[in-house]
Write a protein that holds these residues in place. Structure first.
Motif: not given
Length: 311
Positions: A241-243, A309-311, A245-250, A208-224
């Motif tokens: 959280v999505f990275d 926070q703290n990501v 640079s690697t394609g990894e995600y939390s 739903n919305e993407l937030h810069a978190l620093g470096g290559s990490k992006v916070g993803v506001l979403a829905h399920i």
């Protein structure tokens, strides 16, 4: 972050969410000038244009799916339609900035040429220096909602998609990085890599919305979302959280549910337990204000712990 996490069901995430002890504060937003007997829901978070604050909202009659996106000016809990601005024939608006310009998108509903009598839909995009000068410039594939954009520090554009059908089932999140906004077209969108470990086959969701978190990490506001045994829909606000640079995600986590908001009407009985993430305003105190559509009938805001926070 790893992509090998155990895939958890929506009900498991609900149970995890319900173990929280804190009490969140939610409020109903009031919208004026939308039109007689019109609901305003699936709203964005406030954003700035020309020195004023705006919220874009989906406006429609309770018995219809034909919507307009209306831009409301105001602050706090009171917002009034700006009649000097265009009304777009779209559902579910979203707003971001790319190359200094406003990019506004939403879902366009139209008659399906291949299946007379049925409706089709697609995500369309407008851009401009200001809301008053928005011009349509591209659209996504048929039957794809929840396409979201975020400009990276190097000028490229991260795109999150939501294919359905053979690739995405009921709806999965994909991602691709474009060199610039001119590459935002159907061909590139359909090349997105799918995040496979987010939803069970019988469930679905989207960004739903993407937030810069620093470096290559992006916070993803979403829905399920899921259906229950009666066919009723259950939509929850979520985040991960999505990275890029690697394609990894939390792992996905739920950050708000319908029960956290004030009681109110719903568009239909099967939509009572629905909230649709609109936007997140992160605050310096570790909290965030989450703007949501509620039961497909209203727009609310809730103060929660900042999920990034703290990501």
């Amino acid at each position: 972050m790893e992509n090998t996490q155990t895939l958890r069901s929506c009900l498991d995430l609900v149970a995890q969410f319900n173990h929280r002890n804190e009490k969140d504060t939610a409020s109903r937003l009031h919208f004026y000038g939308a039109g007689d007997n019109k609901d305003v829901y699936n709203i964005t978070a406030p954003f700035e244009d020309g020195g004023a604050q705006y919220i874009a909202g989906r406006v429609e009659s309770r018995d219809s799916e034909y919507s307009q996106v209306v831009f409301f000016k105001g602050s706090g809990y009171e917002w009034t339609a700006d009649d000097a601005l265009p009304r777009l024939n779209l559902q579910d608006p979203f707003v971001c900035r790319i190359d200094g310009q406003l990019v506004v998108g939403g879902v366009e509903v139209f008659d399906d040429e291949e299946n007379p009598g049925q409706l089709n839909y697609r995500t369309v995009f407008y851009k401009g220096e200001h809301l008053a000068g928005l011009q349509r410039f591209t659209h996504g594939p048929d039957r794809m909602k929840d396409i979201r954009l975020h400009q990276l520090a190097d000028g490229r554009v991260l795109v999150m998609t939501r294919p359905q059908g053979a690739v995405g089932g009921r709806g999965k999140i994909g991602w691709i990085i474009l060199d610039n906004l001119s590459q935002l077209d159907i061909a590139h969108i359909e090349q997105a890599t799918i995040l496979e470990q987010q939803f069970l086959p019988e469930e679905w969701g989207g960004a739903n919305e993407l937030h810069a978190l620093g470096g290559s990490k992006v916070g993803v506001l979403a829905h399920i979302a899921r259906y229950d045994e009666k066919g009723d829909r259950h939509y929850h606000s979520a985040a991960f959280v999505f990275d890029w640079s690697t394609g990894e995600y939390s792992p996905m986590k739920i950050i708000a549910m319908r029960c956290n908001f004030q009681d109110g009407p719903s568009k239909r009985p099967d939509l009572e337990d629905v909230i649709f993430s609109g936007g997140l305003v992160r605050q310096a105190d570790g909290k965030a204000r989450l703007y949501c559509g509620v039961s497909d009938a209203e727009g609310h805001v809730i103060t929660i712990d900042d999920p990034f926070q703290n990501v």
